[in-house]
Design a protein around this motif. Structure first.
Motif, mmCIF file in Angstrom:
data_model
loop_
_atom_site.group_PDB
_atom_site.id
_atom_site.type_symbol
_atom_site.label_atom_id
_atom_site.label_comp_id
_atom_site.label_asym_id
_atom_site.label_seq_id
_atom_site.Cartn_x
_atom_site.Cartn_y
_atom_site.Cartn_z
ATOM 1 N N GLU A 30 -16.883 -19.838 -12.336
ATOM 2 C CA GLU A 30 -16.923 -19.071 -11.090
ATOM 3 C C GLU A 30 -16.705 -17.583 -11.345
ATOM 4 O OE1 GLU A 30 -14.212 -18.803 -7.137
ATOM 5 O OE2 GLU A 30 -14.809 -20.819 -7.736
ATOM 6 N N LEU A 31 -15.773 -17.253 -12.234
ATOM 7 C CA LEU A 31 -15.507 -15.857 -12.576
ATOM 8 C C LEU A 31 -16.737 -15.220 -13.220
ATOM 9 C CD1 LEU A 31 -13.661 -13.413 -12.837
ATOM 10 C CD2 LEU A 31 -12.678 -14.473 -14.896
ATOM 11 N N GLY A 32 -17.383 -15.933 -14.115
ATOM 12 C CA GLY A 32 -18.590 -15.419 -14.745
ATOM 13 C C GLY A 32 -19.707 -15.178 -13.744
ATOM 14 N N LEU A 33 -19.861 -16.100 -12.798
ATOM 15 C CA LEU A 33 -20.882 -15.935 -11.764
ATOM 16 C C LEU A 33 -20.558 -14.759 -10.845
ATOM 17 C CD1 LEU A 33 -21.539 -19.688 -10.856
ATOM 18 C CD2 LEU A 33 -23.028 -18.148 -12.173
ATOM 19 N N HIS A 60 -21.517 -11.147 -25.726
ATOM 20 C CA HIS A 60 -20.241 -11.622 -25.173
ATOM 21 C C HIS A 60 -20.320 -11.674 -23.651
ATOM 22 C CE1 HIS A 60 -15.533 -11.255 -25.321
ATOM 23 N NE2 HIS A 60 -15.943 -12.286 -24.632
ATOM 24 N N LEU A 61 -20.837 -10.612 -23.038
ATOM 25 C CA LEU A 61 -20.985 -10.592 -21.586
ATOM 26 C C LEU A 61 -21.922 -11.698 -21.127
ATOM 27 C CD1 LEU A 61 -20.429 -9.339 -18.823
ATOM 28 C CD2 LEU A 61 -22.347 -7.778 -19.254
ATOM 29 N N SER A 62 -23.002 -11.885 -21.844
ATOM 30 C CA SER A 62 -23.955 -12.935 -21.497
ATOM 31 C C SER A 62 -23.290 -14.309 -21.494
ATOM 32 C CB SER A 62 -25.127 -12.920 -22.481
ATOM 33 O OG SER A 62 -26.029 -13.958 -22.195
ATOM 34 N N SER A 63 -22.445 -14.563 -22.486
ATOM 35 C CA SER A 63 -21.774 -15.858 -22.540
ATOM 36 C C SER A 63 -20.717 -16.002 -21.445
ATOM 37 C CB SER A 63 -21.168 -16.107 -23.919
ATOM 38 O OG SER A 63 -20.115 -15.217 -24.176
ATOM 39 N N ILE A 64 -20.101 -14.900 -21.025
ATOM 40 C CA ILE A 64 -19.147 -14.938 -19.916
ATOM 41 C C ILE A 64 -19.875 -15.274 -18.615
ATOM 42 C CG2 ILE A 64 -17.656 -13.483 -18.454
ATOM 43 C CD1 ILE A 64 -16.831 -12.018 -21.062
ATOM 44 N N VAL A 110 -10.312 -7.750 -21.606
ATOM 45 C CA VAL A 110 -11.741 -7.769 -21.312
ATOM 46 C C VAL A 110 -11.959 -7.838 -19.801
ATOM 47 C CG1 VAL A 110 -13.874 -9.122 -21.533
ATOM 48 C CG2 VAL A 110 -12.454 -8.689 -23.545
ATOM 49 N N LEU A 111 -11.151 -8.635 -19.102
ATOM 50 C CA LEU A 111 -11.258 -8.711 -17.642
ATOM 51 C C LEU A 111 -11.034 -7.332 -17.015
ATOM 52 C CD1 LEU A 111 -11.525 -10.408 -15.024
ATOM 53 C CD2 LEU A 111 -9.042 -10.661 -15.112
ATOM 54 N N TYR A 112 -9.984 -6.635 -17.459
ATOM 55 C CA TYR A 112 -9.718 -5.288 -16.937
ATOM 56 C C TYR A 112 -10.860 -4.330 -17.268
ATOM 57 C CZ TYR A 112 -4.898 -6.333 -15.574
ATOM 58 O OH TYR A 112 -3.781 -6.838 -14.962
ATOM 59 N N ASN A 113 -11.395 -4.398 -18.475
ATOM 60 C CA ASN A 113 -12.506 -3.523 -18.859
ATOM 61 C C ASN A 113 -13.729 -3.776 -17.992
ATOM 62 O OD1 ASN A 113 -10.919 -2.415 -20.862
ATOM 63 N ND2 ASN A 113 -11.947 -3.439 -22.540
ATOM 64 N N ILE A 114 -14.037 -5.034 -17.737
ATOM 65 C CA ILE A 114 -15.184 -5.377 -16.891
ATOM 66 C C ILE A 114 -14.943 -4.888 -15.468
ATOM 67 C CG2 ILE A 114 -16.445 -7.289 -15.811
ATOM 68 C CD1 ILE A 114 -16.128 -8.806 -18.499
ATOM 69 N N ALA A 115 -13.745 -5.133 -14.948
ATOM 70 C CA ALA A 115 -13.422 -4.679 -13.594
ATOM 71 C C ALA A 115 -13.546 -3.166 -13.480
ATOM 72 C CB ALA A 115 -12.010 -5.136 -13.214
ATOM 73 N N ASP A 116 -12.998 -2.439 -14.440
ATOM 74 C CA ASP A 116 -13.095 -0.973 -14.421
ATOM 75 C C ASP A 116 -14.547 -0.522 -14.468
ATOM 76 O OD1 ASP A 116 -10.335 -0.800 -14.350
ATOM 77 O OD2 ASP A 116 -10.124 -0.272 -16.473
ATOM 78 N N LEU A 128 -11.969 -9.695 -8.730
ATOM 79 C CA LEU A 128 -12.879 -10.572 -9.471
ATOM 80 C C LEU A 128 -12.332 -11.991 -9.502
ATOM 81 C CD1 LEU A 128 -13.872 -8.350 -12.532
ATOM 82 C CD2 LEU A 128 -15.273 -8.936 -10.552
ATOM 83 N N LEU A 129 -11.038 -12.125 -9.707
ATOM 84 C CA LEU A 129 -10.417 -13.448 -9.760
ATOM 85 C C LEU A 129 -10.452 -14.154 -8.410
ATOM 86 C CD1 LEU A 129 -7.355 -12.629 -12.018
ATOM 87 C CD2 LEU A 129 -9.373 -13.984 -12.644
#
Length: 87
Positions: free
Chosen positions: A15-18, A44-48, A61-67, A76-77
């Motif tokens: 769900e987080l990846g979607l 890496h992003l593709s696999s997430i 990584v979650l914080y980096n993506i959110a930023d 996101l969560l």
């Protein structure tokens, strides 16, 4: 520490990846653009983002993506973005 994802968390990672993929597309960003801004590889992003792969990743990584997406990691969560209910 094990890299295995417990079965009870499997759907949460999917769900987080979607959610990340949906928001990235809403922002008009390619995977490559988001990955570069989040300081991770495109693969890496593709696999997430892939719904058929469960890829655990770090809080950093979650914080980096959110930023990179201009949102809070907690949003996101909580999966508030695919419905477009940002306030």
């Amino acid at each position: 520490m094990s890299k295995e994802v417990e079965f009870c968390n499997r759907d949460r990672f999917i769900e987080l990846g979607l959610t990340i993929a949906s928001l990235r597309k809403m922002r008009g960003m390619s995977q490559e653009q988001l990955a570069e801004k989040a300081k991770i590889s495109r693969s890496h992003l593709s696999s997430i983002e892939a719904p058929n792969i469960v890829r655990p990743f770090s809080i950093e990584v979650l914080y980096n993506i959110a930023d990179a997406l201009g949102v809070r990691a907690g949003d996101l969560l909580n999966s508030t973005f695919p419905s477009g209910n940002k306030s």
